[in-house]
Design a protein around this motif. Structure first.
Motif, PDB file in Angstrom:
ATOM      1  N   LEU A  20      27.517  69.952-125.758  1.00 54.64           N
ATOM      2  CA  LEU A  20      26.266  69.198-125.657  1.00 54.64           C
ATOM      3  C   LEU A  20      26.084  68.711-124.226  1.00 54.64           C
ATOM      4  O   LEU A  20      27.058  68.390-123.543  1.00 54.64           O
ATOM      5  CB  LEU A  20      26.286  68.001-126.599  1.00 54.64           C
ATOM      6  CG  LEU A  20      26.557  68.284-128.081  1.00 54.64           C
ATOM      7  CD1 LEU A  20      26.475  66.981-128.875  1.00 54.64           C
ATOM      8  CD2 LEU A  20      25.598  69.317-128.626  1.00 54.64           C
ATOM      9  N   SER A  21      24.826  68.655-123.812  1.00 47.93           N
ATOM     10  CA  SER A  21      24.487  68.134-122.490  1.00 47.93           C
ATOM     11  C   SER A  21      23.500  66.987-122.640  1.00 47.93           C
ATOM     12  O   SER A  21      22.691  66.978-123.567  1.00 47.93           O
ATOM     13  CB  SER A  21      23.848  69.222-121.625  1.00 47.93           C
ATOM     14  OG  SER A  21      24.722  70.307-121.440  1.00 47.93           O
ATOM     15  N   CYS A  22      23.578  66.044-121.721  1.00 44.69           N
ATOM     16  CA  CYS A  22      22.657  64.910-121.687  1.00 44.69           C
ATOM     17  C   CYS A  22      22.198  64.721-120.247  1.00 44.69           C
ATOM     18  O   CYS A  22      22.988  64.291-119.397  1.00 44.69           O
ATOM     19  CB  CYS A  22      23.333  63.653-122.200  1.00 44.69           C
ATOM     20  SG  CYS A  22      22.360  62.133-121.972  1.00 44.69           S
ATOM     21  N   SER A  71      32.626  64.554-120.268  1.00 46.82           N
ATOM     22  CA  SER A  71      32.715  64.699-118.814  1.00 46.82           C
ATOM     23  C   SER A  71      31.336  64.447-118.214  1.00 46.82           C
ATOM     24  O   SER A  71      30.350  64.287-118.943  1.00 46.82           O
ATOM     25  CB  SER A  71      33.213  66.090-118.428  1.00 46.82           C
ATOM     26  OG  SER A  71      32.317  67.093-118.890  1.00 46.82           O
ATOM     27  N   LYS A  72      31.279  64.414-116.882  1.00 44.34           N
ATOM     28  CA  LYS A  72      30.012  64.157-116.215  1.00 44.34           C
ATOM     29  C   LYS A  72      29.918  64.957-114.945  1.00 44.34           C
ATOM     30  O   LYS A  72      30.937  65.336-114.362  1.00 44.34           O
ATOM     31  CB  LYS A  72      29.873  62.656-115.902  1.00 44.34           C
ATOM     32  CG  LYS A  72      30.982  62.125-114.993  1.00 44.34           C
ATOM     33  CD  LYS A  72      30.851  60.644-114.796  1.00 44.34           C
ATOM     34  CE  LYS A  72      31.996  60.104-113.951  1.00 44.34           C
ATOM     35  NZ  LYS A  72      31.963  60.596-112.578  1.00 44.34           N
ATOM     36  N   ASP A  73      28.695  65.190-114.525  1.00 47.80           N
ATOM     37  CA  ASP A  73      28.414  65.843-113.255  1.00 47.80           C
ATOM     38  C   ASP A  73      27.481  64.921-112.497  1.00 47.80           C
ATOM     39  O   ASP A  73      26.284  64.829-112.809  1.00 47.80           O
ATOM     40  CB  ASP A  73      27.777  67.217-113.488  1.00 47.80           C
ATOM     41  CG  ASP A  73      27.568  67.990-112.207  1.00 47.80           C
ATOM     42  OD1 ASP A  73      27.298  67.364-111.156  1.00 47.80           O
ATOM     43  OD2 ASP A  73      27.639  69.227-112.246  1.00 47.80           O
ATOM     44  N   ASN A  74      28.028  64.222-111.516  1.00 50.96           N
ATOM     45  CA  ASN A  74      27.230  63.231-110.790  1.00 50.96           C
ATOM     46  C   ASN A  74      26.046  63.870-110.076  1.00 50.96           C
ATOM     47  O   ASN A  74      24.954  63.303-110.039  1.00 50.96           O
ATOM     48  CB  ASN A  74      28.111  62.492-109.782  1.00 50.96           C
ATOM     49  CG  ASN A  74      29.088  61.563-110.461  1.00 50.96           C
ATOM     50  OD1 ASN A  74      29.046  61.379-111.675  1.00 50.96           O
ATOM     51  ND2 ASN A  74      29.988  60.991-109.686  1.00 50.96           N
ATOM     52  N   ALA A  75      26.262  65.042-109.521  1.00 48.38           N
ATOM     53  CA  ALA A  75      25.200  65.697-108.757  1.00 48.38           C
ATOM     54  C   ALA A  75      24.015  66.058-109.645  1.00 48.38           C
ATOM     55  O   ALA A  75      22.866  66.039-109.212  1.00 48.38           O
ATOM     56  CB  ALA A  75      25.749  66.945-108.072  1.00 48.38           C
ATOM     57  N   LYS A  76      24.306  66.384-110.904  1.00 46.91           N
ATOM     58  CA  LYS A  76      23.243  66.774-111.838  1.00 46.91           C
ATOM     59  C   LYS A  76      22.799  65.620-112.724  1.00 46.91           C
ATOM     60  O   LYS A  76      21.901  65.789-113.553  1.00 46.91           O
ATOM     61  CB  LYS A  76      23.720  67.937-112.711  1.00 46.91           C
ATOM     62  CG  LYS A  76      23.997  69.213-111.948  1.00 46.91           C
ATOM     63  CD  LYS A  76      24.409  70.337-112.882  1.00 46.91           C
ATOM     64  CE  LYS A  76      24.646  71.625-112.124  1.00 46.91           C
ATOM     65  NZ  LYS A  76      25.059  72.737-113.014  1.00 46.91           N
ATOM     66  N   TYR A  80      28.360  65.537-120.462  1.00 47.22           N
ATOM     67  CA  TYR A  80      28.628  66.625-121.403  1.00 47.22           C
ATOM     68  C   TYR A  80      29.569  66.166-122.516  1.00 47.22           C
ATOM     69  O   TYR A  80      30.366  65.239-122.333  1.00 47.22           O
ATOM     70  CB  TYR A  80      29.276  67.812-120.677  1.00 47.22           C
ATOM     71  CG  TYR A  80      28.468  68.344-119.538  1.00 47.22           C
ATOM     72  CD1 TYR A  80      28.738  67.955-118.221  1.00 47.22           C
ATOM     73  CD2 TYR A  80      27.423  69.240-119.760  1.00 47.22           C
ATOM     74  CE1 TYR A  80      27.990  68.452-117.168  1.00 47.22           C
ATOM     75  CE2 TYR A  80      26.667  69.737-118.703  1.00 47.22           C
ATOM     76  CZ  TYR A  80      26.961  69.334-117.415  1.00 47.22           C
ATOM     77  OH  TYR A  80      26.205  69.819-116.368  1.00 47.22           O
ATOM     78  N   LEU A  81      29.484  66.827-123.636  1.00 48.98           N
ATOM     79  CA  LEU A  81      30.453  66.639-124.713  1.00 48.98           C
ATOM     80  C   LEU A  81      30.886  68.022-125.180  1.00 48.98           C
ATOM     81  O   LEU A  81      30.109  68.743-125.811  1.00 48.98           O
ATOM     82  CB  LEU A  81      29.869  65.847-125.883  1.00 48.98           C
ATOM     83  CG  LEU A  81      30.874  65.527-126.990  1.00 48.98           C
ATOM     84  CD1 LEU A  81      31.916  64.517-126.482  1.00 48.98           C
ATOM     85  CD2 LEU A  81      30.174  64.963-128.226  1.00 48.98           C
ATOM     86  N   GLN A  82      32.102  68.396-124.817  1.00 46.49           N
ATOM     87  CA  GLN A  82      32.672  69.664-125.258  1.00 46.49           C
ATOM     88  C   GLN A  82      33.359  69.431-126.590  1.00 46.49           C
ATOM     89  O   GLN A  82      34.250  68.583-126.692  1.00 46.49           O
ATOM     90  CB  GLN A  82      33.678  70.182-124.230  1.00 46.49           C
ATOM     91  CG  GLN A  82      34.371  71.477-124.621  1.00 46.49           C
ATOM     92  CD  GLN A  82      33.423  72.652-124.681  1.00 46.49           C
ATOM     93  OE1 GLN A  82      32.599  72.829-123.787  1.00 46.49           O
ATOM     94  NE2 GLN A  82      33.537  73.477-125.722  1.00 46.49           N
ATOM     95  N   MET A  83      32.941  70.179-127.598  1.00 45.25           N
ATOM     96  CA  MET A  83      33.467  69.993-128.947  1.00 45.25           C
ATOM     97  C   MET A  83      34.189  71.272-129.362  1.00 45.25           C
ATOM     98  O   MET A  83      33.571  72.339-129.447  1.00 45.25           O
ATOM     99  CB  MET A  83      32.330  69.675-129.914  1.00 45.25           C
ATOM    100  CG  MET A  83      31.528  68.452-129.510  1.00 45.25           C
ATOM    101  SD  MET A  83      30.243  67.983-130.690  1.00 45.25           S
ATOM    102  CE  MET A  83      29.109  69.342-130.508  1.00 45.25           C
TER     103      MET A  83
END
Length: 123
Positions: A20-22, A71-76, A80-83
């Protein structure tokens, strides 16, 4: 205007994986905690995992520990939630949320919410 937009939900077989992405926008979240919650029919909304935007400190609920990863991507500006190793009991609507509190695992502690994305795990 603050927006949290989730994506990546869907149907998966037991044992499978989804990510999942947020995508967050509309303000600076550097001092916030970002959380993933889920709500199954007839059940209360529960915290799945959280991550501090600054520092990346994580928390996992017992039912998902060892299977899910936040996890997170500061630049973007995306969380995320990897399941992995998914189970039928993971079936729920998954929500992304943002809290100004240093520690936040309860829904009332969160100011901003996404619209939710359905995750269904078939047996």
């Amino acid at each position: 205007q603050v927006q949290l937009v989730e994506s990546g939900g869907g149907l998966v077989q037991a044992g499978g994986s989804l990510r999942l992405s947020c995508a967050a926008s509309g303000r600076t979240f550097s001092s916030y905690v970002m959380g993933w919650f889920r709500q199954a029919p007839g059940k209360e909304r529960e915290c799945v995992a959280t991550i501090t935007w600054s520092g990346g400190i994580t928390y996992y609920a017992a039912p998902v520990k060892g299977r899910f990863a936040i996890s997170k991507d500061n630049a973007k500006n995306t969380v995320y939630l990897q399941m992995n190793s998914m189970k039928p009991e993971d079936t729920a609507v998954y929500y992304c949320a943002a809290s100004p509190n240093a520690v936040a695992t309860r829904p009332y502690q969160y100011d901003y919410w996404g619209q939710g994305t359905q995750v269904t795990v078939s047996s």
